[in-house]
Scaffold this motif. Structure first.
Motif, PDB file in Angstrom:
ATOM      1  N   ALA A   1      11.704   2.724   0.590  1.00  0.00           N
ATOM      2  CA  ALA A   1      10.212   2.914   1.002  1.00  0.00           C
ATOM      3  C   ALA A   1      10.293   3.676   2.153  1.00  0.00           C
ATOM      4  O   ALA A   1      11.241   3.462   3.263  1.00  0.00           O
ATOM      5  N   ILE A   2       9.247   4.242   2.676  1.00  0.00           N
ATOM      6  CA  ILE A   2       9.429   5.165   4.025  1.00  0.00           C
ATOM      7  C   ILE A   2       8.899   4.211   5.366  1.00  0.00           C
ATOM      8  O   ILE A   2       9.382   4.704   6.387  1.00  0.00           O
ATOM      9  N   SER A   3       8.553   3.190   4.849  1.00  0.00           N
ATOM     10  CA  SER A   3       8.249   2.130   6.017  1.00  0.00           C
ATOM     11  C   SER A   3       8.168   0.629   5.142  1.00  0.00           C
ATOM     12  O   SER A   3       7.911   0.631   3.993  1.00  0.00           O
ATOM     13  N   ALA A   4       8.302  -0.242   6.210  1.00  0.00           N
ATOM     14  CA  ALA A   4       8.054  -1.567   5.423  1.00  0.00           C
ATOM     15  C   ALA A   4       6.678  -2.037   5.253  1.00  0.00           C
ATOM     16  O   ALA A   4       5.764  -1.837   6.254  1.00  0.00           O
ATOM     17  N   ILE A   5       6.469  -2.380   3.915  1.00  0.00           N
ATOM     18  CA  ILE A   5       5.026  -2.590   3.671  1.00  0.00           C
ATOM     19  C   ILE A   5       5.214  -4.198   3.027  1.00  0.00           C
ATOM     20  O   ILE A   5       5.342  -4.450   1.717  1.00  0.00           O
ATOM     21  N   PRO A   6       4.738  -5.237   3.649  1.00  0.00           N
ATOM     22  CA  PRO A   6       5.082  -6.641   3.473  1.00  0.00           C
ATOM     23  C   PRO A   6       3.880  -7.061   2.304  1.00  0.00           C
ATOM     24  O   PRO A   6       2.783  -6.226   2.402  1.00  0.00           O
ATOM     25  N   TYR A   7       4.243  -8.018   1.526  1.00  0.00           N
ATOM     26  CA  TYR A   7       3.065  -8.115   0.697  1.00  0.00           C
ATOM     27  C   TYR A   7       2.901  -9.696   0.682  1.00  0.00           C
ATOM     28  O   TYR A   7       3.884 -10.474   0.981  1.00  0.00           O
ATOM     29  N   SER A   8       1.901 -10.322   0.062  1.00  0.00           N
ATOM     30  CA  SER A   8       1.582 -11.767   0.030  1.00  0.00           C
ATOM     31  C   SER A   8       1.310 -12.198  -1.209  1.00  0.00           C
ATOM     32  O   SER A   8       0.604 -11.548  -1.974  1.00  0.00           O
ATOM     33  N   ALA A   9       1.602 -13.495  -1.573  1.00  0.00           N
ATOM     34  CA  ALA A   9       1.333 -14.219  -2.876  1.00  0.00           C
ATOM     35  C   ALA A   9      -0.158 -14.250  -2.933  1.00  0.00           C
ATOM     36  O   ALA A   9      -0.829 -14.658  -1.889  1.00  0.00           O
ATOM     37  N   GLY A  10      -0.661 -13.942  -4.194  1.00  0.00           N
ATOM     38  CA  GLY A  10      -2.136 -14.172  -4.625  1.00  0.00           C
ATOM     39  C   GLY A  10      -2.864 -13.027  -4.138  1.00  0.00           C
ATOM     40  O   GLY A  10      -4.224 -13.198  -4.207  1.00  0.00           O
ATOM     41  N   VAL A  11      -2.374 -12.058  -3.362  1.00  0.00           N
ATOM     42  CA  VAL A  11      -2.904 -10.850  -2.921  1.00  0.00           C
ATOM     43  C   VAL A  11      -3.155  -9.937  -3.947  1.00  0.00           C
ATOM     44  O   VAL A  11      -2.011  -9.411  -4.440  1.00  0.00           O
ATOM     45  N   THR A  12      -4.181  -9.105  -4.188  1.00  0.00           N
ATOM     46  CA  THR A  12      -4.075  -7.800  -5.254  1.00  0.00           C
ATOM     47  C   THR A  12      -3.923  -6.611  -4.504  1.00  0.00           C
ATOM     48  O   THR A  12      -4.543  -6.347  -3.537  1.00  0.00           O
ATOM     49  N   TYR A  13      -2.892  -5.910  -4.931  1.00  0.00           N
ATOM     50  CA  TYR A  13      -2.599  -4.685  -4.101  1.00  0.00           C
ATOM     51  C   TYR A  13      -2.935  -3.520  -5.385  1.00  0.00           C
ATOM     52  O   TYR A  13      -2.731  -3.496  -6.642  1.00  0.00           O
ATOM     53  N   HIS A  14      -3.667  -2.347  -4.964  1.00  0.00           N
ATOM     54  CA  HIS A  14      -3.997  -1.332  -5.677  1.00  0.00           C
ATOM     55  C   HIS A  14      -2.969  -0.271  -5.455  1.00  0.00           C
ATOM     56  O   HIS A  14      -2.862   0.250  -4.463  1.00  0.00           O
ATOM     57  N   PHE A  15      -2.449   0.110  -6.687  1.00  0.00           N
ATOM     58  CA  PHE A  15      -1.220   1.101  -6.721  1.00  0.00           C
ATOM     59  C   PHE A  15      -2.000   2.598  -7.052  1.00  0.00           C
ATOM     60  O   PHE A  15      -2.565   2.426  -8.046  1.00  0.00           O
ATOM     61  N   ARG A  16      -1.478   3.334  -6.556  1.00  0.00           N
ATOM     62  CA  ARG A  16      -1.588   4.829  -6.818  1.00  0.00           C
ATOM     63  C   ARG A  16      -0.429   5.826  -6.955  1.00  0.00           C
ATOM     64  O   ARG A  16       0.186   5.932  -5.893  1.00  0.00           O
ATOM     65  N   LEU A  17      -0.216   5.922  -8.210  1.00  0.00           N
ATOM     66  CA  LEU A  17       1.145   6.863  -8.468  1.00  0.00           C
ATOM     67  C   LEU A  17       0.633   8.196  -8.774  1.00  0.00           C
ATOM     68  O   LEU A  17      -0.121   8.367  -9.754  1.00  0.00           O
ATOM     69  N   VAL A  18       1.162   9.360  -7.888  1.00  0.00           N
ATOM     70  CA  VAL A  18       0.794  10.763  -8.378  1.00  0.00           C
ATOM     71  C   VAL A  18       2.110  11.452  -8.977  1.00  0.00           C
ATOM     72  O   VAL A  18       3.004  11.514  -8.215  1.00  0.00           O
ATOM     73  N   VAL A  19       2.118  11.597 -10.259  1.00  0.00           N
ATOM     74  CA  VAL A  19       3.404  11.854 -10.989  1.00  0.00           C
ATOM     75  C   VAL A  19       3.234  13.165 -11.664  1.00  0.00           C
ATOM     76  O   VAL A  19       2.213  13.722 -12.031  1.00  0.00           O
ATOM     77  N   ASN A  20       4.267  14.026 -11.268  1.00  0.00           N
ATOM     78  CA  ASN A  20       4.661  15.207 -11.557  1.00  0.00           C
ATOM     79  C   ASN A  20       5.806  15.210 -12.696  1.00  0.00           C
ATOM     80  O   ASN A  20       6.875  15.308 -12.313  1.00  0.00           O
ATOM     81  N   VAL A  21       5.271  15.271 -13.884  1.00  0.00           N
ATOM     82  CA  VAL A  21       6.368  15.115 -14.952  1.00  0.00           C
ATOM     83  C   VAL A  21       7.435  16.092 -15.128  1.00  0.00           C
ATOM     84  O   VAL A  21       8.493  16.012 -15.000  1.00  0.00           O
ATOM     85  N   PRO A  22       6.744  17.575 -14.979  1.00  0.00           N
ATOM     86  CA  PRO A  22       7.885  18.566 -14.885  1.00  0.00           C
ATOM     87  C   PRO A  22       8.906  18.583 -13.989  1.00  0.00           C
ATOM     88  O   PRO A  22      10.026  19.085 -14.105  1.00  0.00           O
ATOM     89  N   ALA A  23       8.353  18.176 -12.750  1.00  0.00           N
ATOM     90  CA  ALA A  23       9.337  18.174 -11.662  1.00  0.00           C
ATOM     91  C   ALA A  23      10.048  16.885 -11.326  1.00  0.00           C
ATOM     92  O   ALA A  23      10.876  16.801 -10.699  1.00  0.00           O
ATOM     93  N   ARG A  24       9.751  15.892 -12.409  1.00  0.00           N
ATOM     94  CA  ARG A  24      10.367  14.442 -12.484  1.00  0.00           C
ATOM     95  C   ARG A  24      10.373  13.977 -11.040  1.00  0.00           C
ATOM     96  O   ARG A  24      11.273  13.282 -10.482  1.00  0.00           O
ATOM     97  N   THR A  25       8.872  13.915 -10.397  1.00  0.00           N
ATOM     98  CA  THR A  25       8.769  13.555  -9.249  1.00  0.00           C
ATOM     99  C   THR A  25       7.536  12.622  -9.334  1.00  0.00           C
ATOM    100  O   THR A  25       6.695  12.842  -9.832  1.00  0.00           O
ATOM    101  N   TYR A  26       7.427  11.671  -8.256  1.00  0.00           N
ATOM    102  CA  TYR A  26       6.095  10.950  -8.141  1.00  0.00           C
ATOM    103  C   TYR A  26       6.132  10.389  -6.482  1.00  0.00           C
ATOM    104  O   TYR A  26       6.937  10.206  -5.867  1.00  0.00           O
ATOM    105  N   SER A  27       4.894  10.275  -6.310  1.00  0.00           N
ATOM    106  CA  SER A  27       4.417   9.868  -4.831  1.00  0.00           C
ATOM    107  C   SER A  27       3.708   8.465  -5.247  1.00  0.00           C
ATOM    108  O   SER A  27       2.943   8.353  -5.990  1.00  0.00           O
TER     109      SER A  27
END
Length: 171
Positions: free
Chosen positions: A89-115
């Motif tokens: 990861a580019i920085s430490a992102i701590p998580y906690s039990a019981g907390v909901t995290y919203h993930f967003r993945l921007v996927v480029n299949v032809p380049a085979r990369t994702y953010s």
């Protein structure tokens, strides 16, 4: 000239899926994507030292190596993602039990990369990684059509994933 951009969202499968430590992979299909798209989901870990992933793949998978993208709650208490041959990861992102995290993945299949971006409930979005490479074993995949989640048997707890959706940019 003018350009019209339309977004459409595809929701897939049941509202929530729960993976438990030592249990099997939980896989769900979505409409096959071979271009650039955004996958979003909410994930809630039950423990703060869990080792749990949510990934995108071609076909249902039962091994980590089958997934092109992998976002992870790592056993050290941080969120990271697979970049080619390793989790980082580019920085430490701590998580906690019981907390909901919203993930967003921007996927480029032809380049085979994702953010990867993540936002805790009520918090600001953080960048996990930008233009990460698909997992090494998936560097030739041409489409993605499943998502899956699992909790490693070596750590306690469960992860619940809800509200999975795909948004495709079309012109």
């Amino acid at each position: 000239g003018s350009t019209t951009v339309c977004d459409f969202t595809i929701s897939a499968g049941p509202t929530c899926v729960t993976a438990t430590a030592g249990g099997s992979w939980q896989n769900r299909s979505f409409t096959s994507q071979s271009g650039t798209f955004t996958a979003e989901f909410d994930a809630t870990p039950s423990a703060s030292s869990i080792d749990s992933v949510v990934g995108l793949s071609r076909g249902a998978q039962t091994a980590y190596t089958g997934f092109a993208t992998l976002a992870r709650f790592n056993p050290s208490g941080n969120i990271d993602a697979r970049n080619g041959g390793a989790y980082t990861a580019i920085s430490a992102i701590p998580y906690s039990a019981g907390v909901t995290y919203h993930f967003r993945l921007v996927v480029n299949v032809p380049a085979r990369t994702y953010s990867i971006f993540v936002r805790p409930a009520g918090g600001a979005e953080s960048t996990v990684g930008t233009n990460f490479a698909f997992r090494t074993e998936q560097n030739a995949v041409t489409s993605l059509d499943w998502w899956g989640t699992v909790v490693n048997a070596s750590t306690p707890g469960s992860t619940t994933v809800c509200n999975f959706s795909i948004t495709v940019d079309t012109e």
